[in-house]
Design a protein around this motif. Sequence first.
Motif, PDB file in Angstrom:
ATOM      1  N   ARG A 272       0.833  -1.225   0.000  1.00 16.98           N
ATOM      2  CA  ARG A 272       0.000   0.000   0.000  1.00 16.98           C
ATOM      3  C   ARG A 272       0.856   1.259   0.000  1.00 16.98           C
ATOM      4  O   ARG A 272       0.311   2.360  -0.031  1.00 16.98           O
ATOM      5  CB  ARG A 272      -0.902   0.031   1.243  1.00 16.98           C
ATOM      6  N   GLY A 273       2.171   1.093   0.089  1.00 18.61           N
ATOM      7  CA  GLY A 273       3.045   2.270   0.134  1.00 18.61           C
ATOM      8  C   GLY A 273       2.954   2.974   1.479  1.00 18.61           C
ATOM      9  O   GLY A 273       2.930   4.206   1.549  1.00 18.61           O
ATOM     10  N   GLU A 274       2.920   2.163   2.542  1.00 14.81           N
ATOM     11  CA  GLU A 274       2.778   2.736   3.887  1.00 14.81           C
ATOM     12  C   GLU A 274       3.970   2.397   4.758  1.00 14.81           C
ATOM     13  O   GLU A 274       4.577   1.329   4.620  1.00 14.81           O
ATOM     14  CB  GLU A 274       1.514   2.194   4.565  1.00 14.81           C
ATOM     15  N   GLY A 275       4.263   3.300   5.660  1.00 11.94           N
ATOM     16  CA  GLY A 275       5.300   3.073   6.645  1.00 11.94           C
ATOM     17  C   GLY A 275       4.689   2.739   7.995  1.00 11.94           C
ATOM     18  O   GLY A 275       3.492   2.956   8.232  1.00 11.94           O
ATOM     19  N   LEU A 276       5.530   2.205   8.887  1.00 12.51           N
ATOM     20  CA  LEU A 276       5.090   1.774  10.212  1.00 12.51           C
ATOM     21  C   LEU A 276       6.141   2.207  11.223  1.00 12.51           C
ATOM     22  O   LEU A 276       7.335   2.134  10.950  1.00 12.51           O
ATOM     23  CB  LEU A 276       5.004   0.240  10.203  1.00 12.51           C
ATOM     24  N   LEU A 295       2.163   3.475  14.871  1.00 13.40           N
ATOM     25  CA  LEU A 295       1.735   4.558  13.970  1.00 13.40           C
ATOM     26  C   LEU A 295       1.927   4.057  12.543  1.00 13.40           C
ATOM     27  O   LEU A 295       2.918   3.390  12.234  1.00 13.40           O
ATOM     28  CB  LEU A 295       2.569   5.822  14.187  1.00 13.40           C
ATOM     29  N   GLU A 296       0.978   4.419  11.683  1.00 16.91           N
ATOM     30  CA  GLU A 296       0.977   3.923  10.309  1.00 16.91           C
ATOM     31  C   GLU A 296       0.722   5.105   9.394  1.00 16.91           C
ATOM     32  O   GLU A 296      -0.115   5.958   9.731  1.00 16.91           O
ATOM     33  CB  GLU A 296      -0.169   2.915  10.206  1.00 16.91           C
ATOM     34  N   TYR A 297       1.444   5.167   8.250  1.00 15.75           N
ATOM     35  CA  TYR A 297       1.251   6.346   7.393  1.00 15.75           C
ATOM     36  C   TYR A 297       1.487   6.002   5.931  1.00 15.75           C
ATOM     37  O   TYR A 297       2.369   5.210   5.595  1.00 15.75           O
ATOM     38  CB  TYR A 297       2.200   7.488   7.808  1.00 15.75           C
ATOM     39  N   ARG A 331       7.685  11.092  19.475  1.00 16.06           N
ATOM     40  CA  ARG A 331       8.973  11.772  19.338  1.00 16.06           C
ATOM     41  C   ARG A 331       9.693  11.271  18.085  1.00 16.06           C
ATOM     42  O   ARG A 331      10.223  12.047  17.299  1.00 16.06           O
ATOM     43  CB  ARG A 331       9.819  11.487  20.583  1.00 16.06           C
ATOM     44  N   GLU A 332       9.658   9.942  17.883  1.00 19.26           N
ATOM     45  CA  GLU A 332      10.303   9.368  16.704  1.00 19.26           C
ATOM     46  C   GLU A 332       9.563   9.787  15.425  1.00 19.26           C
ATOM     47  O   GLU A 332      10.186  10.072  14.396  1.00 19.26           O
ATOM     48  CB  GLU A 332      10.332   7.832  16.846  1.00 19.26           C
ATOM     49  N   HIS A 333       8.243   9.844  15.529  1.00 18.07           N
ATOM     50  CA  HIS A 333       7.439  10.250  14.369  1.00 18.07           C
ATOM     51  C   HIS A 333       7.808  11.660  13.920  1.00 18.07           C
ATOM     52  O   HIS A 333       7.924  11.944  12.722  1.00 18.07           O
ATOM     53  CB  HIS A 333       5.952  10.162  14.733  1.00 18.07           C
ATOM     54  N   ALA A 334       8.016  12.558  14.877  1.00 17.41           N
ATOM     55  CA  ALA A 334       8.379  13.947  14.544  1.00 17.41           C
ATOM     56  C   ALA A 334       9.707  13.971  13.790  1.00 17.41           C
ATOM     57  O   ALA A 334       9.941  14.827  12.941  1.00 17.41           O
ATOM     58  CB  ALA A 334       8.453  14.784  15.817  1.00 17.41           C
ATOM     59  N   VAL A 336      10.934  11.299  11.836  1.00 15.85           N
ATOM     60  CA  VAL A 336      10.891  10.667  10.505  1.00 15.85           C
ATOM     61  C   VAL A 336       9.849  11.307   9.584  1.00 15.85           C
ATOM     62  O   VAL A 336       9.938  11.146   8.375  1.00 15.85           O
ATOM     63  CB  VAL A 336      10.652   9.135  10.578  1.00 15.85           C
ATOM     64  N   ARG A 337       8.869  12.010  10.150  1.00 22.39           N
ATOM     65  CA  ARG A 337       7.815  12.599   9.310  1.00 22.39           C
ATOM     66  C   ARG A 337       7.505  14.018   9.789  1.00 22.39           C
ATOM     67  O   ARG A 337       6.398  14.319  10.247  1.00 22.39           O
ATOM     68  CB  ARG A 337       6.548  11.735   9.415  1.00 22.39           C
TER      69      ARG A 337
END
Length: 385
Positions: A272-276, A295-297, A331-334, A336-337
């Motif tokens: 689906r072209g998604e990250g985790l 978290l999924e995006y 914190r990690e999400h901020a 990487v994205r």
Amino acid sequence: MTTAPDAPTWRLVDAPHAPGVDHPDAWAYHGIADLERAVGLADLGHDDLAPRPVDLWVESAHQEHVRQVRVVAVETGDEQGGAGARRVVGHGALALPVVDNRHLAMARVAVLPSHRRRGIGAALAEHLRRAALLEGRSTLFAEVEFAAEPPAGAAGAVVPREGDGRVAADLPGMAFARRAGLALEIVSRRSVLDLPLPAGAVEGFVAEAAAHAGDAYRVHTWQAPVPDAWVDQLAALEGRLSLDEPNGGLALEPEAWDGVRFRVEEGKRAERGEGLLVTAAEHVATGTLAGMTILEYAHDRPGLTEQESTVVLPEHRGHRLGMLVKAVNLREHARVRPATRRISTWNNETNGPMLAINVALGFRPAGGSAELQAPLVEVASMCRG
Ligand SMILES: CC(C)(COP(=O)(O)OP(=O)(O)OC[C@H]1O[C@@H](n2cnc3c(N)ncnc32)[C@H](O)[C@@H]1OP(=O)(O)O)[C@@H](O)C(=O)NCCC(=O)NCCS
């Protein structure tokens, strides 16, 4: 020859599958995605919940855990133009779990706002009802999303059998589902966290939760694919979540998760072209994963991330591990994205502890969904005539 004024200008077609989402035979997936975007914008004011064509294609390409039945209503006048010209004006989907919850049929029906009240929804629902009966299913689920709850005490609000929340009775989906005989079991709250968070906020949450958790736990954060050494424990946590999450009177059985299923889901995300992003808390003395959050995006939806499963094992609750894993993951999400503007999540209104963590983190209510169910034999056919 002239057409009678009330002759249907649509007909139902089984949605074909295709070797790839860009193949011409994948027209139904594109039509459904366009339709759901239009429905979301009209009914909810956003299209955050609308699936992309690839989401639909992947669900149909991988049916080892949940089988799919898909039917679309197409405008009859468009068929001369060939498959590419078919306009999808309504769709019905049935999700049929096959390794657990084999009593369930989960239905979705949606019709373009411009084509409503012509019997299209009823015809789609009848198709799904019969398919579910033929499959030997006994319970029908449906969800109706809404943009906002009616205010307390508002006339015409439906309240669930369990938990908080209210849904407007005159919402088209509610009127439709209740006419079919489905009852409102619980309300699920959608919450949104606007990003970026104020400077230092996440660090504050991490520090406070870590101070409570102490040295007994250490956190790990992984992107997909997660390490082999942890995959079975992560799968077990997914299973535990399905056992523990409060679901009111919804007839849900725990889901059967193992490492293979976790890898299948990882593979589907990749397609689906998604990250985790998963953060887990390890109990150092035993090497047990005591809790996790995901978290999924979608990489082509940079503004939006979905907060998925969060769970802490019962014997490890009370140490702020839920807050710890969520805050570390944020914190990690901020990192990487950094361009993401909002994180969206769903919680049943019966799930006080999870809602409390989300509210503390700054999630704000952003609509929700009515979770409805009925024994299949009691679901009425709505077809006219
Ligand atoms: C719910 C939905 C699918 C209905 O589609 P539709 O094609 O308009 O439905 P139908 O014309 O077949 O309506 C069947 C019956 O449902 C009831 N109904 C449908 N919409 C209604 C509304 N807005 N108000 C009151 N009753 C309604 C009526 O009893 C209707 O019969 P009638 O027109 O003879 O009175 C459509 O409004 C929709 O896509 N909503 C958004 C998605 C959603 O909420 N889906 C439902 C959950 S799975």
